[in-house]
Design a protein around this motif. Structure first.
Motif, PDB file in Angstrom:
ATOM      1  N   GLU A 406       0.942  -1.054  -0.140  1.00  0.00           N
ATOM      2  CA  GLU A 406      -0.017   0.014   0.006  1.00  0.00           C
ATOM      3  C   GLU A 406       0.725   1.330   0.130  1.00  0.00           C
ATOM      4  O   GLU A 406       0.585   2.226  -0.874  1.00  0.00           O
ATOM      5  CB  GLU A 406      -0.932   0.049   1.361  1.00  0.00           C
ATOM      6  CG  GLU A 406      -2.023  -1.015   1.230  1.00  0.00           C
ATOM      7  CD  GLU A 406      -3.332  -0.734   0.299  1.00  0.00           C
ATOM      8  OE1 GLU A 406      -3.370   0.529   0.269  1.00  0.00           O
ATOM      9  OE2 GLU A 406      -3.708  -1.700  -0.119  1.00  0.00           O
ATOM     10  N   ARG A 409       2.606   1.922  -3.211  1.00  0.00           N
ATOM     11  CA  ARG A 409       1.730   2.480  -4.177  1.00  0.00           C
ATOM     12  C   ARG A 409       1.370   3.954  -4.098  1.00  0.00           C
ATOM     13  O   ARG A 409       1.059   4.300  -5.098  1.00  0.00           O
ATOM     14  CB  ARG A 409       0.346   1.469  -4.354  1.00  0.00           C
ATOM     15  CG  ARG A 409      -0.266   1.301  -5.529  1.00  0.00           C
ATOM     16  CD  ARG A 409      -1.196   0.248  -5.164  1.00  0.00           C
ATOM     17  NE  ARG A 409      -1.113  -1.150  -5.489  1.00  0.00           N
ATOM     18  CZ  ARG A 409      -1.500  -2.019  -4.945  1.00  0.00           C
ATOM     19  NH1 ARG A 409      -2.650  -1.850  -4.212  1.00  0.00           N
ATOM     20  NH2 ARG A 409      -1.201  -3.299  -5.173  1.00  0.00           N
TER      21      ARG A 409
ATOM     22  N   MET B  17     -13.610  -7.238  -3.265  1.00  0.00           N
ATOM     23  CA  MET B  17     -14.139  -5.587  -3.898  1.00  0.00           C
ATOM     24  C   MET B  17     -15.738  -5.453  -3.480  1.00  0.00           C
ATOM     25  O   MET B  17     -16.109  -5.820  -4.621  1.00  0.00           O
ATOM     26  CB  MET B  17     -13.620  -5.353  -5.367  1.00  0.00           C
ATOM     27  CG  MET B  17     -12.313  -5.336  -5.478  1.00  0.00           C
ATOM     28  SD  MET B  17     -11.241  -3.779  -4.638  1.00  0.00           S
ATOM     29  CE  MET B  17     -11.813  -2.874  -5.611  1.00  0.00           C
ATOM     30  N   VAL B  22     -12.109 -10.507  -6.385  1.00  0.00           N
ATOM     31  CA  VAL B  22     -11.207 -10.878  -7.554  1.00  0.00           C
ATOM     32  C   VAL B  22     -10.132 -11.732  -7.390  1.00  0.00           C
ATOM     33  O   VAL B  22      -9.490 -11.856  -6.264  1.00  0.00           O
ATOM     34  CB  VAL B  22     -10.546  -9.103  -7.631  1.00  0.00           C
ATOM     35  CG1 VAL B  22      -9.390  -9.230  -8.869  1.00  0.00           C
ATOM     36  CG2 VAL B  22     -11.409  -8.194  -8.062  1.00  0.00           C
ATOM     37  N   PRO B  43      -1.023  -9.571 -20.090  1.00  0.00           N
ATOM     38  CA  PRO B  43      -1.875  -8.313 -20.439  1.00  0.00           C
ATOM     39  C   PRO B  43      -1.839  -7.651 -18.856  1.00  0.00           C
ATOM     40  O   PRO B  43      -1.859  -8.292 -17.737  1.00  0.00           O
ATOM     41  CB  PRO B  43      -3.203  -8.571 -20.656  1.00  0.00           C
ATOM     42  CG  PRO B  43      -3.215 -10.257 -20.370  1.00  0.00           C
ATOM     43  CD  PRO B  43      -1.984 -10.679 -20.427  1.00  0.00           C
ATOM     44  N   SER B  44      -2.191  -6.333 -18.784  1.00  0.00           N
ATOM     45  CA  SER B  44      -2.646  -5.639 -17.724  1.00  0.00           C
ATOM     46  C   SER B  44      -3.432  -6.347 -16.865  1.00  0.00           C
ATOM     47  O   SER B  44      -4.713  -6.766 -17.390  1.00  0.00           O
ATOM     48  CB  SER B  44      -2.875  -4.130 -18.090  1.00  0.00           C
ATOM     49  OG  SER B  44      -2.896  -3.477 -16.855  1.00  0.00           O
ATOM     50  N   GLY B  47      -2.011 -10.217 -12.866  1.00  0.00           N
ATOM     51  CA  GLY B  47      -1.502 -10.960 -11.696  1.00  0.00           C
ATOM     52  C   GLY B  47      -0.056 -10.952 -11.743  1.00  0.00           C
ATOM     53  O   GLY B  47       0.390 -11.433 -10.544  1.00  0.00           O
ATOM     54  N   LYS B  48       0.654 -10.292 -12.479  1.00  0.00           N
ATOM     55  CA  LYS B  48       2.393 -10.114 -12.534  1.00  0.00           C
ATOM     56  C   LYS B  48       2.738  -9.396 -11.220  1.00  0.00           C
ATOM     57  O   LYS B  48       3.410 -10.198 -10.590  1.00  0.00           O
ATOM     58  CB  LYS B  48       2.866  -9.390 -13.834  1.00  0.00           C
ATOM     59  CG  LYS B  48       2.147 -10.096 -15.246  1.00  0.00           C
ATOM     60  CD  LYS B  48       2.720  -9.291 -16.381  1.00  0.00           C
ATOM     61  CE  LYS B  48       2.452  -7.825 -16.568  1.00  0.00           C
ATOM     62  NZ  LYS B  48       0.951  -7.632 -16.730  1.00  0.00           N
ATOM     63  N   THR B  50       1.146  -8.885  -8.659  1.00  0.00           N
ATOM     64  CA  THR B  50       0.740  -9.563  -7.390  1.00  0.00           C
ATOM     65  C   THR B  50       1.834 -10.605  -6.847  1.00  0.00           C
ATOM     66  O   THR B  50       2.108 -10.947  -6.002  1.00  0.00           O
ATOM     67  CB  THR B  50      -1.061 -10.210  -7.515  1.00  0.00           C
ATOM     68  OG1 THR B  50      -1.586  -9.055  -7.632  1.00  0.00           O
ATOM     69  CG2 THR B  50      -1.239 -10.714  -6.447  1.00  0.00           C
ATOM     70  N   GLU B 171       8.850  -4.619 -14.108  1.00  0.00           N
ATOM     71  CA  GLU B 171       8.979  -3.946 -15.279  1.00  0.00           C
ATOM     72  C   GLU B 171      10.220  -2.685 -15.079  1.00  0.00           C
ATOM     73  O   GLU B 171       9.955  -1.721 -14.985  1.00  0.00           O
ATOM     74  CB  GLU B 171       7.751  -2.812 -15.319  1.00  0.00           C
ATOM     75  CG  GLU B 171       6.513  -3.727 -15.525  1.00  0.00           C
ATOM     76  CD  GLU B 171       5.256  -3.081 -16.194  1.00  0.00           C
ATOM     77  OE1 GLU B 171       5.481  -2.465 -16.991  1.00  0.00           O
ATOM     78  OE2 GLU B 171       4.048  -3.515 -15.696  1.00  0.00           O
TER      79      GLU B 171
END
Ligand code: ATP
Ligand code: MG
Lengths: 411, 233
Positions: A406, A409, B17, B22, B43-44, B47-48, B50, B171
């Motif tokens: 958190e 971010r 959520m 999710v 793709p965005s 879960g990468k 995470t 990234e």
């Protein structure tokens, strides 16, 4: 685990990175500690002054005056008023009691003094030589009159420091002549100065003359020859004072034939209990001042908490990063806690210095003694540290508990 | 043969959520041997990140089992997790995450401070690492005085400071131009040749092609896992 030296370096770096904010945050504690220190010192000074000036009236002292005790309060030895109920025989009888160091009858009056063409209106006390011991007077210059001079009603006087200064500003008063109520008197001595009493009276504005002289020629002319307006009784020790007070009261009640239940025709005042009452009053005053100032210390603590919370919010990302790099919760807790304690301790030290300076300024303004107990100074420092711990704990805890993901971010 | 560095079995990560659950990770199993260099693509929202946060000990899975360097992450206490992040993992972020008030050298020292390394050794090691990533001349520069590529090199040096068994990079070239990104990838290849196990997340298939192995994710699952031909030999 972080080393202590690194912890300190890290906290001090964070504080130095925003010096103005750190200074302003510490200012709350500076003002709090400063005012507590100054106010307590002022109160203690007033207390010391009261104790000192009451003590200057005489130590281990009982004062017997005619008339019943004014109800609901302590009446100071004014003498003169009321009926003439105290006699020289009473004095003799009191002298026979156990634990009496000195008994001194005195007759008070007012007198117009004239010397060198200067007029001075003052209080004249007709006394015996034992008065010196009973009331803790010292002769500064010249001598006191002796027993035989007293018995012979000689026209000699010993001047209080104020009177000597007013009437004989440029000459040695010893041996000088002066007129009192039309008669001529010789100055044989000058008393050591005692200063103001606790009741705002200048104790040095007085003239001491032989009791018989005053009775016959000045103040007691229209009264019975064997009465006095006041009897000073000095106890041999402070521990005997209360017992002696009771003995004197019983003795006089007996001698004056006062039946149980009837009102006394005299009052025995115990100066040490007056001192205690006055000291207790000023102490309450001290606590009150200190307490009010402590509120500002509290406000200072809240200021620290506020800034630390802001700081935790601002540095959320940094905290997250530090955790990702291996900082433990305790490392973060200690760093933020240390920042708060450093702020408040620094504030406490500066506040103490300013408080002492303020106390010095105020006490010299009000002419009071400067009383700063070292343990009070240490307590002020300790208390400011405690403020840092208490008010820094919650923000530091918040920082330590942040979730690293958190936090990272957050922008 | 030694135990693999990473062993993930049926990893699940759920986020609630409102009424909706999710499945950021919906049962992921894979093994990464020591010395591997692999890319996670997808793709965005697949879960990468995470996954990386769980591998880095920053997050805990909702289900499944993950063992890294013989430690079952789910069983570690807060303190053990801190030590794990400090010693076993080197984390590299897309946005570098350098502390702006510290010099490059001090930024690299930071993990060693939490590792209790003494100042003298700390400085020597940090200086050696900065020299290793080609910033020997820039040690006293602040992050704002460095280019993006240089900042990422400082971050890599910092990630290496704890002598980690596993280097994770989410990234790492995302914020860099193509050429600078290539330089960073070359640095990773060198480090991998020296024996460091590396897992990177990327959107860029060219970046993925520079690694030994590509794991492809979609909707919280691994949909493909293959060795990159040119490197696999
Ligand atoms: N804290 C969170 N609360 C709720 N949902 C979350 C949270 N973090 C991630 N998710 C959800 O989990 C899923 C996976 O997110 P993740 O960040 O792992 O994706 P990603 O593959 O890294 O995407 P990107 O390529 O955009 O970085 C997404 O659907 C995301 O919305
Ligand atoms: Mg991501």
């Amino acid at each position: 685990m972080m080393r202590t030296a690194d912890l300190v370096a890290s906290a001090s770096r964070a504080l130095r990175s925003n010096p103005l904010r750190s200074a302003l945050t510490a200012l709350g504690v500076i003002i709090g500690v400063g005012s507590v220190v100054a106010m307590v010192a002022l109160g203690s000074g007033a207390q010391a002054q009261v104790e000192r000036s009451i003590a200057s009236l005489g130590s281990n002292l009982l004062i017997v005056v005619p008339g019943a005790q004014a109800s609901g309060g302590v009446r100071m030895a004014q003498g003169g008023g009321g009926r003439d109920t105290l006699t020289l025989d009473d004095v003799e009888a009191i002298a026979g009691l156990e634990g009496v160091l000195a008994v001194a009858p005195s007759q008070r009056g007012n007198a117009q003094l004239v010397a060198n063409g200067v007029n001075w209106n003052t209080r004249i006390e007709g006394v015996t030589p034992s008065y010196m011991l009973a009331r803790d007077w010292e002769v500064a210059q010249g001598r006191f009159f002796d027993e035989s001079e007293e018995r012979q009603a000689r026209r000699v006087v010993v001047l209080g420091a104020t009177v000597a200064r007013e009437l004989f500003p440029n000459v040695d008063p010893i041996g000088q002549a002066m007129r009192i109520s039309g008669g001529s008197y010789e100055v044989i001595g000058v008393l050591e100065s005692k200063g103001q009493s606790g009741f705002g009276m200048d104790q040095d504005d007085v003239v001491l003359a032989p009791l018989t002289t005053v009775k016959r020629r000045i103040s007691g002319r229209f009264r019975r020859a064997d009465t006095v307006s006041q009897i000073s009784v000095k106890a041999a020790s402070e521990g005997e004072l209360n017992r002696l007070q009771e003995d004197v009261e019983n003795l006089l009640r007996d001698r004056h034939r006062i039946r149980p239940g009837d009102e006394d025709d005299f009052t025995v005042q115990n100066l040490s209990s007056i001192t205690e009452t006055a000291a207790a009053t000023t102490q309450v005053f001290t606590y009150l001042l200190g307490g009010i100032s402590a509120v500002s210390l509290l406000v200072g603590g809240i200021g620290i908490m506020n800034i630390m919370l802001v700081s935790v919010t601002e540095r959320t990302r940094e905290i997250g990063l530090r955790k990702a790099l291996g900082a433990r919760q305790s490392d973060i807790l200690h760093q933020f806690g240390l920042e708060a304690v450093t702020l408040s301790l620094a504030g406490g030290i500066v506040g103490l210095a300013l408080g002492v300076a303020g106390a010095w300024g105020m006490t010299s303004l009000f002419n009071l003694p400067l009383v700063i107990a070292p343990q009070n100074a240490l307590m002020a420092i300790g208390f400011s540290g405690l403020v840092g711990v208490v008010f820094g704990a919650y923000p530091a805890w918040r920082a330590a508990k942040l979730d690293p993901i958190e936090a990272l971010r957050r922008e | 043969m030694t135990a693999p560095l990473i062993e993930a079995k049926e990893l699940v990560k759920l986020y609630q959520m409102g009424d909706e659950t999710v499945h950021a990770l919906a049962g992921v199993s894979f093994v990464v041997p020591r010395g591997d260099y692999c890319a996670i693509v997808g793709p965005s929202g697949s879960g990468k990140s995470t996954m990386m946060n769980i591998l880095g000990g920053l997050d805990t899975p909702s289900g499944g089992r993950i063992v890294i360097d013989n430690a079952d992450i789910a069983t570690l206490t807060d303190e053990e997790l801190a030590t794990f992040r400090n010693r076993t993992i080197g984390f590299i972020f897309q946005s570098f995450n350098l502390l702006p008030r510290l010099s490059a050298l001090e930024n690299v020292e930071l993990p060693m401070i939490y590792g209790g390394v003494l100042p003298k050794e700390r400085k020597e090691r940090a200086a050696a690492l900065l020299t290793r990533v080609g910033l020997g001349e820039r040690m006293s520069h602040r992050p704002t005085q460095l280019s993006g590529g240089q900042q990422q090199r400082v971050a890599i040096a910092r990630a290496l400071a704890g002598r980690p068994a596993l280097l994770l990079a989410d990234e790492p070239t995302g914020a860099l131009d193509t050429q600078t990104g290539k330089d960073i990838l070359n640095l990773f290849s060198e480090l991998n040749r020296e024996g460091v196990t590396i897992v990177i997340v990327t959107h860029d298939h060219e970046v993925a092609a520079a690694t030994k192995r590509t794991i492809e994710m979609r909707d919280g699952r691994i949909v493909a896992d293959h060795l990159n031909g040119s490197r696999a030999a």
